[in-house]
Motif scaffolding. Structure first.
Motif, PDB file in Angstrom:
ATOM      1  N   VAL A 134      19.267  35.336 -97.986  1.00 38.58           N
ATOM      2  CA  VAL A 134      20.161  35.592 -99.117  1.00 38.58           C
ATOM      3  C   VAL A 134      21.354  36.439 -98.678  1.00 38.58           C
ATOM      4  O   VAL A 134      22.486  35.981 -98.697  1.00 38.58           O
ATOM      5  N   ASP A 135      21.106  37.690 -98.251  1.00 37.55           N
ATOM      6  CA  ASP A 135      22.266  38.506 -97.856  1.00 37.55           C
ATOM      7  C   ASP A 135      22.398  38.638 -96.333  1.00 37.55           C
ATOM      8  O   ASP A 135      23.415  39.080 -95.828  1.00 37.55           O
ATOM      9  N   GLY A 136      21.337  38.264 -95.615  1.00 40.20           N
ATOM     10  CA  GLY A 136      21.399  38.263 -94.146  1.00 40.20           C
ATOM     11  C   GLY A 136      21.464  39.629 -93.492  1.00 40.20           C
ATOM     12  O   GLY A 136      21.856  39.742 -92.349  1.00 40.20           O
ATOM     13  N   THR A 137      21.048  40.671 -94.214  1.00 42.24           N
ATOM     14  CA  THR A 137      21.187  42.024 -93.657  1.00 42.24           C
ATOM     15  C   THR A 137      19.872  42.702 -93.320  1.00 42.24           C
ATOM     16  O   THR A 137      19.861  43.795 -92.778  1.00 42.24           O
ATOM     17  N   MET A 177      17.949  43.762 -95.644  1.00 38.35           N
ATOM     18  CA  MET A 177      17.711  44.746 -96.720  1.00 38.35           C
ATOM     19  C   MET A 177      17.236  44.136 -98.039  1.00 38.35           C
ATOM     20  O   MET A 177      16.510  44.776 -98.778  1.00 38.35           O
ATOM     21  N   CYS A 178      17.643  42.921 -98.353  1.00 35.93           N
ATOM     22  CA  CYS A 178      17.305  42.391 -99.684  1.00 35.93           C
ATOM     23  C   CYS A 178      15.843  41.958 -99.768  1.00 35.93           C
ATOM     24  O   CYS A 178      15.259  41.937-100.843  1.00 35.93           O
ATOM     25  N   GLY A 179      15.228  41.605 -98.650  1.00 36.13           N
ATOM     26  CA  GLY A 179      13.808  41.242 -98.648  1.00 36.13           C
ATOM     27  C   GLY A 179      13.539  39.783 -98.979  1.00 36.13           C
ATOM     28  O   GLY A 179      12.399  39.338 -98.940  1.00 36.13           O
ATOM     29  N   ALA A 180      14.582  39.026 -99.293  1.00 37.42           N
ATOM     30  CA  ALA A 180      14.373  37.632 -99.707  1.00 37.42           C
ATOM     31  C   ALA A 180      13.773  36.774 -98.607  1.00 37.42           C
ATOM     32  O   ALA A 180      13.034  35.833 -98.885  1.00 37.42           O
ATOM     33  N   CYS A 181      14.081  37.108 -97.358  1.00 37.52           N
ATOM     34  CA  CYS A 181      13.671  36.216 -96.263  1.00 37.52           C
ATOM     35  C   CYS A 181      12.385  36.678 -95.588  1.00 37.52           C
ATOM     36  O   CYS A 181      12.078  36.237 -94.489  1.00 37.52           O
ATOM     37  N   ARG A 182      11.625  37.540 -96.273  1.00 33.27           N
ATOM     38  CA  ARG A 182      10.352  38.031 -95.730  1.00 33.27           C
ATOM     39  C   ARG A 182       9.382  36.866 -95.640  1.00 33.27           C
ATOM     40  O   ARG A 182       9.258  36.096 -96.597  1.00 33.27           O
ATOM     41  N   ALA A 217      13.503  36.647 -91.686  1.00 36.43           N
ATOM     42  CA  ALA A 217      14.230  35.551 -91.025  1.00 36.43           C
ATOM     43  C   ALA A 217      15.573  36.005 -90.478  1.00 36.43           C
ATOM     44  O   ALA A 217      15.975  35.604 -89.389  1.00 36.43           O
ATOM     45  N   CYS A 218      16.274  36.866 -91.225  1.00 33.65           N
ATOM     46  CA  CYS A 218      17.637  37.220 -90.811  1.00 33.65           C
ATOM     47  C   CYS A 218      17.671  38.195 -89.635  1.00 33.65           C
ATOM     48  O   CYS A 218      18.646  38.229 -88.897  1.00 33.65           O
ATOM     49  N   VAL A 219      16.613  38.972 -89.467  1.00 33.51           N
ATOM     50  CA  VAL A 219      16.597  39.967 -88.397  1.00 33.51           C
ATOM     51  C   VAL A 219      15.748  39.490 -87.214  1.00 33.51           C
ATOM     52  O   VAL A 219      16.165  39.587 -86.060  1.00 33.51           O
TER      53      VAL A 219
HETATM   54 FE1  FES Z   1      17.940  39.633 -97.056  1.00 36.96          FE
HETATM   55 FE2  FES Z   1      16.873  38.797 -94.765  1.00 36.96          FE
HETATM   56  S1  FES Z   1      18.224  37.758 -96.067  1.00 36.96           S
HETATM   57  S2  FES Z   1      16.451  40.614 -95.856  1.00 36.96           S
END
Ligand code: FES
Length: 281
Positions: free
Chosen positions: A224-227, A229-234, A244-246
């Protein structure tokens, strides 16, 4: 500001753009992504890198309209500019990190579904430029939704187009063509890279697991935000929790819990769902 040099419609709701971003172009590798922002107030949107030209200082991105922000991006024209174009982010594709000698001995299969052809392209191109010609399956729902066929055809060893409705290329899901290539053509793949909708990656992984073909997937769709921090890609990968983003976007597809990831990304789309996910964490 990062100027758009070319903007082109590839298919319904799918657009390609060449963006002048020399610093990103000089460092990026296949598999990585960028985060774009249209203006100061704009949402941060992670987009995979489809191609790059280090000399021209350009990065090619492909955007699919999935909401208001991505729609805004696709309405931008050549000559307009992004406020931010941050990257390269995420880890480079595992394949390009491998020893060249062992890579050259491998038989590699890529399976791209829908807009997944965009992140697959730079990997296939990189391999081709290094003397490795991979087999590539590009699947789409219908003929009109097939993207990047010409570009992919120039760098793939063999390119197989499939459409779910049979309007172009081979008929049926991408998994049917994987079965054809392995069972009927006798291809023995050392590795498969599958990128596309989560449901497609899930079924490709179920099949390749049965066939004993190690498979890498890219979990771009859940970012979602790719940072971080948002937790969406857990997501659950074997015994571990990953982002996923990290930590990705690529993971061992046979270890990813796709059902949980799909459920999570559905919940993430509503405010109520996001609140519930927060309570569970
Ligand atoms: Fe938000 Fe990975 S996209 S934590």
């Amino acid at each position: 500001m990062y100027k758009i040099l070319k903007a082109e419609k590839l298919a319904d709701k799918i657009y390609l753009m060449d963006v002048h971003a020399p610093r990103v172009a000089s460092h990026c590798e296949p598999g990585q992504f960028v985060i774009v922002k249209i203006d100061d107030k704009g949402e941060r949107i992670p987009l995979t890198i489809c191609d790059y030209d280090r000399e021209a200082g350009t990065v090619t991105i492909v955007t699919q309209v999935v909401g208001a922000s991505s729609e805004k991006i696709t309405r931008m024209q050549a000559g307009e500019a992004f406020r931010d174009f941050t990257g390269p982010l995420g880890c480079a594709s595992e394949l390009i990190e491998e020893d060249m000698e062992s890579l050259k001995k491998k038989k590699i299969l890529f399976v791209a579904g829908g807009v997944g052809a965009a992140p697959v392209y730079p990997q296939v191109k990189w391999l081709h430029e290094h003397g490795v010609d991979a087999d590539v399956i590009v699947g789409a729902k219908t003929k009109d939704m097939v993207i990047l066929e010409d570009m992919m055809g120039k760098v793939a060893g063999n390119l197989y187009i499939t459409t779910d409705d049979g309007t172009y290329g081979r008929s049926g899901m991408v998994t049917e063509t994987v079965k054809y290539l392995v069972n009927e053509m006798g291809n023995q793949y050392d590795v498969c890279i599958a990128i596309g909708p989560m449901i497609m990656m899930k079924f490709v992984c179920l099949l390749t697991k049965e066939m004993g073909i190690p498979t890498i997937v890219s979990m771009n769709p859940i970012m979602v935000d790719g940072t971080g921090m948002c937790g969406a890609c857990r997501l659950q990968v074997g015994d571990e929790i990953k982002f996923a983003c990290v930590d990705g976007p690529e993971f061992d597809g046979h270890l990813v819990d796709f059902d949980q990831a799909m459920k999570r990304s559905q919940m993430y789309k509503s405010e109520e769902g996001r609140a519930m996910l927060k309570l569970q964490e």
